[in-house]
Design a protein around this motif. Sequence first.
Motif, PDB file in Angstrom:
ATOM      1  N   TYR A 116       0.843  -1.205   0.000  1.00  0.00           N
ATOM      2  CA  TYR A 116       0.000   0.000   0.000  1.00  0.00           C
ATOM      3  C   TYR A 116       0.878   1.254   0.000  1.00  0.00           C
ATOM      4  CZ  TYR A 116      -3.743   3.150   1.751  1.00  0.00           C
ATOM      5  OH  TYR A 116      -4.647   4.162   1.931  1.00  0.00           O
ATOM      6  N   ALA A 117       1.881   1.276   0.868  1.00  0.00           N
ATOM      7  CA  ALA A 117       2.781   2.427   0.954  1.00  0.00           C
ATOM      8  C   ALA A 117       3.591   2.590  -0.327  1.00  0.00           C
ATOM      9  CB  ALA A 117       3.709   2.270   2.158  1.00  0.00           C
ATOM     10  N   CYS A 118       4.004   1.480  -0.933  1.00  0.00           N
ATOM     11  CA  CYS A 118       4.767   1.531  -2.179  1.00  0.00           C
ATOM     12  C   CYS A 118       3.923   2.165  -3.290  1.00  0.00           C
ATOM     13  CB  CYS A 118       5.216   0.126  -2.567  1.00  0.00           C
ATOM     14  SG  CYS A 118       6.207   0.047  -4.088  1.00  0.00           S
ATOM     15  N   TYR A 119       2.679   1.746  -3.400  1.00  0.00           N
ATOM     16  CA  TYR A 119       1.787   2.327  -4.403  1.00  0.00           C
ATOM     17  C   TYR A 119       1.633   3.834  -4.209  1.00  0.00           C
ATOM     18  CZ  TYR A 119      -0.005  -2.152  -6.278  1.00  0.00           C
ATOM     19  OH  TYR A 119      -0.139  -3.360  -6.903  1.00  0.00           O
ATOM     20  N   LEU A 120       1.536   4.276  -2.970  1.00  0.00           N
ATOM     21  CA  LEU A 120       1.331   5.699  -2.718  1.00  0.00           C
ATOM     22  C   LEU A 120       2.604   6.508  -2.911  1.00  0.00           C
ATOM     23  CD1 LEU A 120      -1.140   5.682   0.302  1.00  0.00           C
ATOM     24  CD2 LEU A 120      -1.618   5.925  -2.137  1.00  0.00           C
ATOM     25  N   ARG A 121       3.769   5.878  -2.748  1.00  0.00           N
ATOM     26  CA  ARG A 121       5.017   6.570  -3.080  1.00  0.00           C
ATOM     27  C   ARG A 121       5.151   6.736  -4.591  1.00  0.00           C
ATOM     28  NH1 ARG A 121       7.144   3.162   0.912  1.00  0.00           N
ATOM     29  NH2 ARG A 121       7.963   1.690  -0.633  1.00  0.00           N
ATOM     30  N   HIS A 122       4.596   5.793  -5.324  1.00  0.00           N
ATOM     31  CA  HIS A 122       4.701   5.792  -6.785  1.00  0.00           C
ATOM     32  C   HIS A 122       3.306   5.606  -7.392  1.00  0.00           C
ATOM     33  CE1 HIS A 122       8.973   5.314  -5.990  1.00  0.00           C
ATOM     34  NE2 HIS A 122       8.742   4.175  -5.364  1.00  0.00           N
ATOM     35  N   PRO A 123       2.434   6.597  -7.295  1.00  0.00           N
ATOM     36  CA  PRO A 123       1.040   6.404  -7.728  1.00  0.00           C
ATOM     37  C   PRO A 123       0.884   6.059  -9.199  1.00  0.00           C
ATOM     38  CG  PRO A 123       1.489   8.707  -7.180  1.00  0.00           C
ATOM     39  CD  PRO A 123       2.652   7.923  -6.696  1.00  0.00           C
ATOM     40  N   TRP A 124       1.869   6.352 -10.022  1.00  0.00           N
ATOM     41  CA  TRP A 124       1.796   5.968 -11.438  1.00  0.00           C
ATOM     42  C   TRP A 124       1.712   4.452 -11.599  1.00  0.00           C
ATOM     43  CZ3 TRP A 124       5.853   2.820 -12.618  1.00  0.00           C
ATOM     44  CH2 TRP A 124       6.994   2.915 -11.799  1.00  0.00           C
ATOM     45  N   MET A 125       2.206   3.696 -10.605  1.00  0.00           N
ATOM     46  CA  MET A 125       2.131   2.237 -10.670  1.00  0.00           C
ATOM     47  C   MET A 125       0.687   1.757 -10.746  1.00  0.00           C
ATOM     48  SD  MET A 125       4.925   1.091  -7.810  1.00  0.00           S
ATOM     49  CE  MET A 125       4.695  -0.671  -8.150  1.00  0.00           C
ATOM     50  N   LEU A 126      -0.222   2.529 -10.168  1.00  0.00           N
ATOM     51  CA  LEU A 126      -1.627   2.142 -10.127  1.00  0.00           C
ATOM     52  C   LEU A 126      -2.276   2.202 -11.507  1.00  0.00           C
ATOM     53  CD1 LEU A 126      -2.376   4.101  -6.866  1.00  0.00           C
ATOM     54  CD2 LEU A 126      -2.435   1.613  -7.085  1.00  0.00           C
ATOM     55  N   MET A 174      -7.606   0.081  -2.863  1.00  0.00           N
ATOM     56  CA  MET A 174      -7.617   1.054  -1.778  1.00  0.00           C
ATOM     57  C   MET A 174      -6.547   2.121  -1.983  1.00  0.00           C
ATOM     58  SD  MET A 174     -10.186   0.259   0.086  1.00  0.00           S
ATOM     59  CE  MET A 174      -9.903   1.359   1.477  1.00  0.00           C
ATOM     60  N   ALA A 175      -5.384   1.706  -2.477  1.00  0.00           N
ATOM     61  CA  ALA A 175      -4.324   2.673  -2.750  1.00  0.00           C
ATOM     62  C   ALA A 175      -4.739   3.618  -3.872  1.00  0.00           C
ATOM     63  CB  ALA A 175      -3.034   1.953  -3.103  1.00  0.00           C
ATOM     64  N   ALA A 176      -5.425   3.093  -4.880  1.00  0.00           N
ATOM     65  CA  ALA A 176      -5.883   3.934  -5.988  1.00  0.00           C
ATOM     66  C   ALA A 176      -6.862   4.998  -5.495  1.00  0.00           C
ATOM     67  CB  ALA A 176      -6.522   3.072  -7.068  1.00  0.00           C
ATOM     68  N   THR A 177      -7.761   4.609  -4.596  1.00  0.00           N
ATOM     69  CA  THR A 177      -8.720   5.573  -4.057  1.00  0.00           C
ATOM     70  C   THR A 177      -8.005   6.665  -3.273  1.00  0.00           C
ATOM     71  OG1 THR A 177     -10.462   3.906  -3.939  1.00  0.00           O
ATOM     72  CG2 THR A 177     -10.728   5.852  -2.573  1.00  0.00           C
ATOM     73  N   THR A 178      -7.029   6.285  -2.459  1.00  0.00           N
ATOM     74  CA  THR A 178      -6.274   7.271  -1.685  1.00  0.00           C
ATOM     75  C   THR A 178      -5.480   8.188  -2.607  1.00  0.00           C
ATOM     76  OG1 THR A 178      -6.105   5.773   0.198  1.00  0.00           O
ATOM     77  CG2 THR A 178      -4.509   7.569   0.095  1.00  0.00           C
ATOM     78  N   ALA A 179      -4.842   7.618  -3.631  1.00  0.00           N
ATOM     79  CA  ALA A 179      -4.082   8.433  -4.571  1.00  0.00           C
ATOM     80  C   ALA A 179      -5.003   9.411  -5.311  1.00  0.00           C
ATOM     81  CB  ALA A 179      -3.355   7.539  -5.568  1.00  0.00           C
ATOM     82  N   ASP A 180      -6.191   8.954  -5.692  1.00  0.00           N
ATOM     83  CA  ASP A 180      -7.149   9.842  -6.353  1.00  0.00           C
ATOM     84  C   ASP A 180      -7.604  10.950  -5.421  1.00  0.00           C
ATOM     85  OD1 ASP A 180      -6.995   8.384  -8.672  1.00  0.00           O
ATOM     86  OD2 ASP A 180      -8.876   7.293  -8.356  1.00  0.00           O
ATOM     87  N   GLU A 230      -8.179  10.130   5.781  1.00  0.00           N
ATOM     88  CA  GLU A 230      -8.189   9.424   7.066  1.00  0.00           C
ATOM     89  C   GLU A 230      -9.238   8.315   7.052  1.00  0.00           C
ATOM     90  OE1 GLU A 230      -8.905  12.367  10.011  1.00  0.00           O
ATOM     91  OE2 GLU A 230      -7.016  13.417   9.684  1.00  0.00           O
ATOM     92  N   SER A 231     -10.397   8.614   6.506  1.00  0.00           N
ATOM     93  CA  SER A 231     -11.441   7.593   6.404  1.00  0.00           C
ATOM     94  C   SER A 231     -10.990   6.446   5.518  1.00  0.00           C
ATOM     95  CB  SER A 231     -12.728   8.206   5.835  1.00  0.00           C
ATOM     96  OG  SER A 231     -13.244   9.198   6.704  1.00  0.00           O
ATOM     97  N   GLY A 232     -10.288   6.785   4.438  1.00  0.00           N
ATOM     98  CA  GLY A 232      -9.785   5.753   3.544  1.00  0.00           C
ATOM     99  C   GLY A 232      -8.752   4.872   4.218  1.00  0.00           C
ATOM    100  N   ARG A 233      -7.907   5.473   5.031  1.00  0.00           N
ATOM    101  CA  ARG A 233      -6.891   4.685   5.740  1.00  0.00           C
ATOM    102  C   ARG A 233      -7.547   3.727   6.723  1.00  0.00           C
ATOM    103  NH1 ARG A 233      -3.436   1.979   6.323  1.00  0.00           N
ATOM    104  NH2 ARG A 233      -1.238   2.257   6.786  1.00  0.00           N
ATOM    105  N   GLU A 234      -8.577   4.193   7.410  1.00  0.00           N
ATOM    106  CA  GLU A 234      -9.290   3.338   8.351  1.00  0.00           C
ATOM    107  C   GLU A 234     -10.030   2.237   7.605  1.00  0.00           C
ATOM    108  OE1 GLU A 234     -10.507   1.632  11.761  1.00  0.00           O
ATOM    109  OE2 GLU A 234      -9.014   3.208  11.515  1.00  0.00           O
ATOM    110  N   ALA A 235     -10.604   2.587   6.447  1.00  0.00           N
ATOM    111  CA  ALA A 235     -11.288   1.584   5.638  1.00  0.00           C
ATOM    112  C   ALA A 235     -10.307   0.518   5.158  1.00  0.00           C
ATOM    113  CB  ALA A 235     -11.974   2.244   4.445  1.00  0.00           C
ATOM    114  N   PHE A 236      -9.086   0.922   4.854  1.00  0.00           N
ATOM    115  CA  PHE A 236      -8.067  -0.046   4.443  1.00  0.00           C
ATOM    116  C   PHE A 236      -7.804  -1.037   5.570  1.00  0.00           C
ATOM    117  CE2 PHE A 236      -3.555  -1.247   4.548  1.00  0.00           C
ATOM    118  CZ  PHE A 236      -3.454  -1.946   3.360  1.00  0.00           C
ATOM    119  N   ARG A 237      -7.609  -0.527   6.780  1.00  0.00           N
ATOM    120  CA  ARG A 237      -7.298  -1.411   7.914  1.00  0.00           C
ATOM    121  C   ARG A 237      -8.453  -2.362   8.212  1.00  0.00           C
ATOM    122  NH1 ARG A 237      -5.381   3.572  10.399  1.00  0.00           N
ATOM    123  NH2 ARG A 237      -3.110   3.695  10.280  1.00  0.00           N
ATOM    124  N   THR A 238      -9.662  -1.819   8.271  1.00  0.00           N
ATOM    125  CA  THR A 238     -10.799  -2.664   8.625  1.00  0.00           C
ATOM    126  C   THR A 238     -11.151  -3.634   7.495  1.00  0.00           C
ATOM    127  OG1 THR A 238     -12.326  -0.920   7.898  1.00  0.00           O
ATOM    128  CG2 THR A 238     -11.762  -0.980  10.234  1.00  0.00           C
TER     129      THR A 238
END
Length: 253
Positions: A116-126, A174-180, A230-238
């Motif tokens: 998840y963190a890797c995708y957000l460091r490099h959002p083009w990967m998504l 989930m990473a795509a949603t956060t990046a968007d 923040e909501s997205g991060r919590e949604a990822f965990r749950t």
Amino acid sequence: MTVYAGQGDAHRSLALLWGAPEEPRTGRSGPKPGLSVDAIVSTGIAVADAEGMTALSMRAVGERLGRTAMALYTYVPGKAELLDLMYDRALAELPGDRTLLNGWRAAVEAWAEQLYACYLRHPWMLQVSQARPVLGPAELAAMESLLTALQPAALPPERLRGAVAALWQFVHGMAATTADTRGAAAATGVTDEDWWTTRSSQLAQLAPDFPARFPLLTALQSATGGAPEESGREAFRTGLAVLLDGIAVGAPA
């Protein structure tokens, strides 16, 4: 924008990914001092990280390196092969060793958090389609790492395949949603807070019976407030916890 991996020459792409010795080529000048495949790939990642996938080109990479695009072709045949190398290089940031001291569930959670963190460091990967893998060593190592984490769960092959697919796609989505969410304000000029405030007030006027018509949705929104990221991060965990609960049910006692 969706791009597909593996669109370049299959032999050249895989040879570069796996570090095979370069074959002699005729008709082109020799390597230019100061250039290397590693430098070109690192610069391609820097371009995509800073400016997005649409800005990636052999010319843009060459300009950052102070060279022409033609100078890069001695090392990397083209943009398609470069993208494969970039994608695999980014995944190489994931840890190779997966400790199982705290059980398979903790190991899978760590794998998911790191991807998840890797995708957000490099959002083009998504934007790289999951339909066709790159088949590079780092991509396959990431899959092997997940399988290693899941091994103690002793899932039968068909359930293991489904678990792997669900976990990878869940993290990707989930990473795509956060990046968007991060990119929306810059792309539209409207902050998330302003966007939601405007539309919430309009809905309240146009659908005053909204809570009565959608009581469960209203209750859920009230219980899961907070900033979108923040909501997205919590949604990822749950959501990850729900997936792991399901995997645990299918694991032998």
